[in-house]
Design an enzyme around this catalytic site. Structure first.
Site, PDB file in Angstrom:
ATOM      1  N   CYS A   1       0.868  -1.196   0.000  1.00 44.20           N
ATOM      2  CA  CYS A   1       0.000   0.000   0.000  1.00 44.20           C
ATOM      3  C   CYS A   1       0.895   1.233   0.000  1.00 44.20           C
ATOM      4  O   CYS A   1       2.072   1.132  -0.361  1.00 44.20           O
ATOM      5  CB  CYS A   1      -0.969  -0.018   1.181  1.00 44.20           C
ATOM      6  SG  CYS A   1      -0.183   0.044   2.809  1.00 44.20           S
TER       7      CYS A   1
ATOM      8  N   ASN B   1       2.393   1.491   4.268  1.00 44.01           N
ATOM      9  CA  ASN B   1       2.751   0.210   4.903  1.00 44.01           C
ATOM     10  C   ASN B   1       2.491   0.239   6.417  1.00 44.01           C
ATOM     11  O   ASN B   1       3.189  -0.424   7.183  1.00 44.01           O
ATOM     12  CB  ASN B   1       4.205  -0.179   4.590  1.00 44.01           C
ATOM     13  CG  ASN B   1       4.572  -1.631   4.920  1.00 44.01           C
ATOM     14  OD1 ASN B   1       5.728  -1.941   5.183  1.00 44.01           O
ATOM     15  ND2 ASN B   1       3.606  -2.543   4.938  1.00 44.01           N
TER      16      ASN B   1
ATOM     17  N   CYS C   1      -1.193   0.831   7.418  1.00 42.85           N
ATOM     18  CA  CYS C   1      -2.628   0.532   7.588  1.00 42.85           C
ATOM     19  C   CYS C   1      -3.044  -0.729   6.825  1.00 42.85           C
ATOM     20  O   CYS C   1      -3.178  -1.803   7.418  1.00 42.85           O
ATOM     21  CB  CYS C   1      -3.482   1.718   7.148  1.00 42.85           C
ATOM     22  SG  CYS C   1      -3.211   3.226   8.113  1.00 42.85           S
ATOM     23  N   ARG C   2      -3.238  -0.596   5.514  1.00 44.39           N
ATOM     24  CA  ARG C   2      -3.853  -1.687   4.753  1.00 44.39           C
ATOM     25  C   ARG C   2      -2.939  -2.892   4.556  1.00 44.39           C
ATOM     26  O   ARG C   2      -3.344  -4.043   4.815  1.00 44.39           O
ATOM     27  CB  ARG C   2      -4.338  -1.166   3.386  1.00 44.39           C
ATOM     28  CG  ARG C   2      -5.465  -0.165   3.508  1.00 44.39           C
ATOM     29  CD  ARG C   2      -5.666   0.623   2.221  1.00 44.39           C
ATOM     30  NE  ARG C   2      -4.536   1.511   1.955  1.00 44.39           N
ATOM     31  CZ  ARG C   2      -4.392   2.247   0.878  1.00 44.39           C
ATOM     32  NH1 ARG C   2      -5.302   2.179  -0.087  1.00 44.39           N
ATOM     33  NH2 ARG C   2      -3.353   3.035   0.726  1.00 44.39           N
ATOM     34  N   SER C   3      -1.704  -2.676   4.073  1.00 49.01           N
ATOM     35  CA  SER C   3      -0.868  -3.845   3.747  1.00 49.01           C
ATOM     36  C   SER C   3      -0.419  -4.647   4.965  1.00 49.01           C
ATOM     37  O   SER C   3      -0.329  -5.879   4.860  1.00 49.01           O
ATOM     38  CB  SER C   3       0.313  -3.470   2.836  1.00 49.01           C
ATOM     39  OG  SER C   3       1.165  -2.531   3.427  1.00 49.01           O
TER      40      SER C   3
ATOM     41  N   ASP D   1      -8.400   3.813   1.473  1.00 52.48           N
ATOM     42  CA  ASP D   1      -7.378   4.272   2.416  1.00 52.48           C
ATOM     43  C   ASP D   1      -8.060   4.727   3.710  1.00 52.48           C
ATOM     44  O   ASP D   1      -8.842   5.672   3.696  1.00 52.48           O
ATOM     45  CB  ASP D   1      -6.629   5.437   1.747  1.00 52.48           C
ATOM     46  CG  ASP D   1      -5.481   5.942   2.583  1.00 52.48           C
ATOM     47  OD1 ASP D   1      -5.410   5.593   3.780  1.00 52.48           O
ATOM     48  OD2 ASP D   1      -4.662   6.690   2.041  1.00 52.48           O
TER      49      ASP D   1
HETATM   50  P1  4NP Z   1      -1.729   2.819   4.124  1.00 52.88           P
HETATM   51  O1  4NP Z   1      -2.399   4.127   4.743  1.00 52.88           O
HETATM   52  O2  4NP Z   1      -1.242   3.186   2.751  1.00 52.88           O
HETATM   53  O3  4NP Z   1      -2.865   1.846   4.091  1.00 52.88           O
HETATM   54  O4  4NP Z   1      -0.618   2.420   5.066  1.00 52.88           O
HETATM   55  C1  4NP Z   1      -1.783   5.385   4.806  1.00 52.88           C
HETATM   56  C2  4NP Z   1      -0.871   5.660   5.791  1.00 52.88           C
HETATM   57  C3  4NP Z   1      -0.305   6.915   5.866  1.00 52.88           C
HETATM   58  C4  4NP Z   1      -0.648   7.891   4.943  1.00 52.88           C
HETATM   59  C5  4NP Z   1      -1.567   7.608   3.955  1.00 52.88           C
HETATM   60  C6  4NP Z   1      -2.125   6.345   3.872  1.00 52.88           C
HETATM   61  N1  4NP Z   1      -0.077   9.194   5.023  1.00 52.88           N
HETATM   62  O5  4NP Z   1      -0.507  10.074   4.272  1.00 52.88           O
HETATM   63  O6  4NP Z   1       0.811   9.419   5.857  1.00 52.88           O
END
Ligand code: 4NP
Length: 154
Positions: free
Chosen positions: A7, A10, A12-14, A123
């Site tokens: 993602c 790295n 939240c989702r992955s 997200d």
């Molecule tokens: P992820 O979520 O891609 O599922 O880990 C996010 C984590 C942090 C951010 C965006 C999405 N950020 O903008 O910092």
């Protein structure tokens, strides 16, 4: 077989996808190794988001050991299947692929979704904990479908 979940951050989702896949692989006694990575570098070395850890814990899965790392083009050589959480992640990954042939190893996680085929895992970063419930449910069903399709990986 080696599967990488990807993602943006790295955190939240992955890592949720990695935790779910790791748990299901153990349960089914399959020979699949798992890892996850992010296309962005803003959270390197960090543990998964607390909201994601809490959602996973509700289902008995501990992901507190995971740490964010950056996705690189070399991952196309190290893994057999590279699963992007959304279409932007997929484009960012493919741009780093060493060859057009290797780029084909990257797919969308929700290509295996029974309900949202070919869509994006939303997200959950901006929002409350309910986004993480949605992420969990989408990943849980998609990873079951993927493992059913892969069959007896030994
Ligand atoms: P992820 O979520 O891609 O599922 O880990 C996010 C984590 C942090 C951010 C965006 C999405 N950020 O903008 O910092």
């Amino acid at each position: 077989m080696k599967i990488l979940l990807v993602c943006l951050g790295n955190i939240c989702r992955s890592p949720m996808a990695e935790g779910l896949l790791r748990a299901k692989v153990m349960e089914r006694r399959l020979s699949i190794t798992t890892d996850s990575a992010g296309t962005g570098d803003s959270h390197l070395g960090q543990a998964p988001d607390r909201r994601g850890q809490a959602e996973m814990k509700k289902h008995g899965i501990d992901i507190s050991d995971l740490r964010a790392r950056l996705f690189t083009g070399k991952d196309f050589e190290r893994f057999d299947l590279l699963l992007a959480m959304d279409s932007q992640n997929l484009r960012d990954m493919q741009r780093l692929a060493p060859s057009a042939e290797l780029a084909k190893k990257a797919k969308l996680m929700l290509d295996w979704s029974p309900t949202d085929k070919g869509g994006d895992v939303p997200d959950p970063w901006y929002g409350g904990s309910e986004g993480f419930v949605t992420v969990y449910d989408l990943l849980d069903a998609s990873i079951d479908t993927l493992l059913n399709e892969l069959g007896d990986v030994r």
